[in-house]
Write a protein that holds these residues in place. Structure first.
Motif, PDB file in Angstrom:
ATOM      1  N   GLY A   1      29.264  90.333  65.300  1.00 14.89           N
ATOM      2  CA  GLY A   1      27.980  89.729  64.950  1.00 14.89           C
ATOM      3  C   GLY A   1      27.239  90.432  63.838  1.00 14.89           C
ATOM      4  O   GLY A   1      26.067  90.122  63.579  1.00 14.89           O
ATOM      5  N   GLY A   2      27.902  91.372  63.157  1.00  8.32           N
ATOM      6  CA  GLY A   2      27.228  92.117  62.106  1.00  8.32           C
ATOM      7  C   GLY A   2      27.356  91.516  60.722  1.00  8.32           C
ATOM      8  O   GLY A   2      26.793  92.055  59.763  1.00  8.32           O
ATOM      9  N   ILE A   3      28.089  90.423  60.604  1.00  5.65           N
ATOM     10  CA  ILE A   3      28.305  89.741  59.327  1.00  5.65           C
ATOM     11  C   ILE A   3      27.888  88.283  59.472  1.00  5.65           C
ATOM     12  O   ILE A   3      28.203  87.634  60.470  1.00  5.65           O
ATOM     13  CB  ILE A   3      29.784  89.800  58.906  1.00  5.65           C
ATOM     14  CG1 ILE A   3      30.243  91.241  58.666  1.00  5.65           C
ATOM     15  CG2 ILE A   3      30.048  88.934  57.685  1.00  5.65           C
ATOM     16  CD1 ILE A   3      29.843  91.825  57.333  1.00  5.65           C
TER      17      ILE A   3
ATOM     18  N   LEU B   1      28.209  83.398  66.984  1.00  2.00           N
ATOM     19  CA  LEU B   1      27.526  84.196  65.963  1.00  2.00           C
ATOM     20  C   LEU B   1      26.039  83.859  65.924  1.00  2.00           C
ATOM     21  O   LEU B   1      25.641  82.724  66.176  1.00  2.00           O
ATOM     22  CB  LEU B   1      28.142  83.917  64.595  1.00  2.00           C
ATOM     23  CG  LEU B   1      29.623  84.284  64.448  1.00  2.00           C
ATOM     24  CD1 LEU B   1      30.160  83.786  63.118  1.00  2.00           C
ATOM     25  CD2 LEU B   1      29.817  85.790  64.580  1.00  2.00           C
ATOM     26  N   PRO B   2      25.199  84.824  65.570  1.00  2.00           N
ATOM     27  CA  PRO B   2      23.758  84.545  65.502  1.00  2.00           C
ATOM     28  C   PRO B   2      23.405  83.457  64.502  1.00  2.00           C
ATOM     29  O   PRO B   2      22.536  82.631  64.764  1.00  2.00           O
ATOM     30  CB  PRO B   2      23.158  85.904  65.089  1.00  2.00           C
ATOM     31  CG  PRO B   2      24.163  86.912  65.539  1.00  2.00           C
ATOM     32  CD  PRO B   2      25.501  86.260  65.366  1.00  2.00           C
ATOM     33  N   VAL B   3      24.082  83.449  63.357  1.00  2.00           N
ATOM     34  CA  VAL B   3      23.793  82.431  62.344  1.00  2.00           C
ATOM     35  C   VAL B   3      25.034  82.207  61.489  1.00  2.00           C
ATOM     36  O   VAL B   3      25.767  83.152  61.170  1.00  2.00           O
ATOM     37  CB  VAL B   3      22.582  82.824  61.461  1.00  2.00           C
ATOM     38  CG1 VAL B   3      22.814  84.121  60.716  1.00  2.00           C
ATOM     39  CG2 VAL B   3      22.218  81.710  60.490  1.00  2.00           C
TER      40      VAL B   3
ATOM     41  N   THR C   1      18.483  89.739  59.233  1.00  2.00           N
ATOM     42  CA  THR C   1      18.008  91.115  59.122  1.00  2.00           C
ATOM     43  C   THR C   1      19.050  92.077  59.680  1.00  2.00           C
ATOM     44  O   THR C   1      19.555  91.902  60.789  1.00  2.00           O
ATOM     45  CB  THR C   1      16.687  91.298  59.884  1.00  2.00           C
ATOM     46  OG1 THR C   1      15.711  90.401  59.346  1.00  2.00           O
ATOM     47  CG2 THR C   1      16.180  92.731  59.756  1.00  2.00           C
ATOM     48  N   GLY C   2      19.395  93.088  58.889  1.00  2.00           N
ATOM     49  CA  GLY C   2      20.355  94.092  59.320  1.00  2.00           C
ATOM     50  C   GLY C   2      21.801  93.657  59.239  1.00  2.00           C
ATOM     51  O   GLY C   2      22.696  94.404  59.653  1.00  2.00           O
TER      52      GLY C   2
ATOM     53  N   ALA D   1      20.991  93.148  55.133  1.00  2.00           N
ATOM     54  CA  ALA D   1      21.587  94.460  54.902  1.00  2.00           C
ATOM     55  C   ALA D   1      22.228  94.507  53.520  1.00  2.00           C
ATOM     56  O   ALA D   1      22.561  93.479  52.931  1.00  2.00           O
ATOM     57  CB  ALA D   1      22.623  94.752  55.974  1.00  2.00           C
ATOM     58  N   ASN D   2      22.416  95.695  53.002  1.00  2.00           N
ATOM     59  CA  ASN D   2      23.132  95.860  51.742  1.00  2.00           C
ATOM     60  C   ASN D   2      24.632  95.738  51.998  1.00  2.00           C
ATOM     61  O   ASN D   2      25.111  95.935  53.108  1.00  2.00           O
ATOM     62  CB  ASN D   2      22.825  97.219  51.129  1.00  2.00           C
ATOM     63  CG  ASN D   2      21.387  97.344  50.671  1.00  2.00           C
ATOM     64  OD1 ASN D   2      20.805  96.370  50.202  1.00  2.00           O
ATOM     65  ND2 ASN D   2      20.819  98.517  50.805  1.00  2.00           N
TER      66      ASN D   2
END
Length: 287
Positions: free
Chosen positions: A29-31, A114-116, A217-218, A245-246
């Motif tokens: 879920g970080g991407i 996934l969140p989005v 965000t993040g 996030a970058n």
């Protein structure tokens, strides 16, 4: 030129290793996946899957002036100005009437909760893949050309019923269609007039739904099946990934990139992964 020189294309083996790591972050879920029409085009649908193909569809239906030919946004604007907005909507509905079969990547993304997920074309493949799962809904960009319309977007549940923004807070997955979509309600941002107000406000993020801003965000973005050879598409990609996030990634074909695309990748500090799209899909699904 200096911006273009900053692009370093990693070799194929390293690119696959990076994408393998990105796939793991995606599952966690970080991407945020940002799908261009190239993804759905893998299923070889009978609908226009590039801006150029959409412009050609308009030209096959309406006699267009030379200045509008080849540009879908200008083509739609000419039709809107000369034949009414309803004609544009009817032609878009006709262009995207054929169902688009989800690809294995669509089904994979749908299974991850996934969140989005951002889907930057008008087809319904991602929506169809999500139908096998619960806990999701969709937010679509809408034209403000409609009489009395004072919103930038609308929310729809999995059944296609319009709901208020509060309902979106309970969705595990938000499908964000910034340009609208044929389903469930024929919302289309496509003419120059549709984009005028959006582009005057998008830098301050007003047209982007709050839930999308919260969920990016993040998180980094992975651009899949996207082309950045059109200024409008570059603006949307830049603004939707803004304040996240970058460290973003893009699946690209290095030899096919224009100078504007190279400059855009450098300015956005994206890591360009020179992997064929079918191979990238294999890695994302199996890694």
């Amino acid at each position: 030129m200096s911006a273009i020189r900053q692009i370093d294309f990693v070799n194929a083996a390293d690119a696959e290793a990076i994408l393998t790591d990105v796939a793991a972050r995606l599952r966690a879920g970080g991407i945020v996946p940002y799908l261009g029409p190239g993804v759905a085009e893998l299923s070889k649908p009978d609908v226009p899957m590039t801006p150029e193909a959409l412009a050609a569809f308009f030209a096959s239906k309406v006699a267009l002036p030379r200045r509008a030919k080849g540009n879908p946004w200008a083509s739609a604007q000419y039709i809107e100005s000369n034949k009414h907005r309803s004609t544009v909507t009817a032609l878009m509905a006709q262009a995207f009437a054929a169902p688009v079969e989800p690809t294995p990547l669509h089904y994979h993304l749908a299974s991850l909760s996934l969140p989005v997920v951002v889907d930057a074309w008008y087809d319904g493949a991602m929506r169809a893949a999500l139908q096998k799962h619960g806990g999701w809904g969709e937010v679509q960009g809408i034209t403000r050309a409609r009489l009395g319309e004072d919103r930038w977007y609308r929310f729809y549940d999995a059944e296609g019923k319009e709901v208020d923004r509060a309902a979106a807070g309970s969705w595990r997955t938000v499908l964000y269609k910034p340009h609208g979509g044929a389903l469930p309600a024929e919302n289309f941002l496509v003419s120059d007039a549709d984009y005028v107000e959006v582009l005057t406000e998008i830098d301050i993020q007003t047209p982007i739904p709050e839930i999308v801003k919260q969920r990016r965000t993040g998180r980094s973005f992975l651009f899949i099946g996207c082309q950045f050879n059109d200024q409008l598409l570059r603006i949307y990609a830049r603004q939707i990934s803004k304040r996240s996030a970058n460290g973003h990634y893009a699946i690209v074909e290095p030899d096919a990139l224009s100078r504007n695309e190279l400059r855009f990748l450098a300015e956005q500090r994206m890591t360009p992964l020179g992997i064929s799209l079918p191979r990238a899909v294999e890695i994302l699904i199996s890694a």
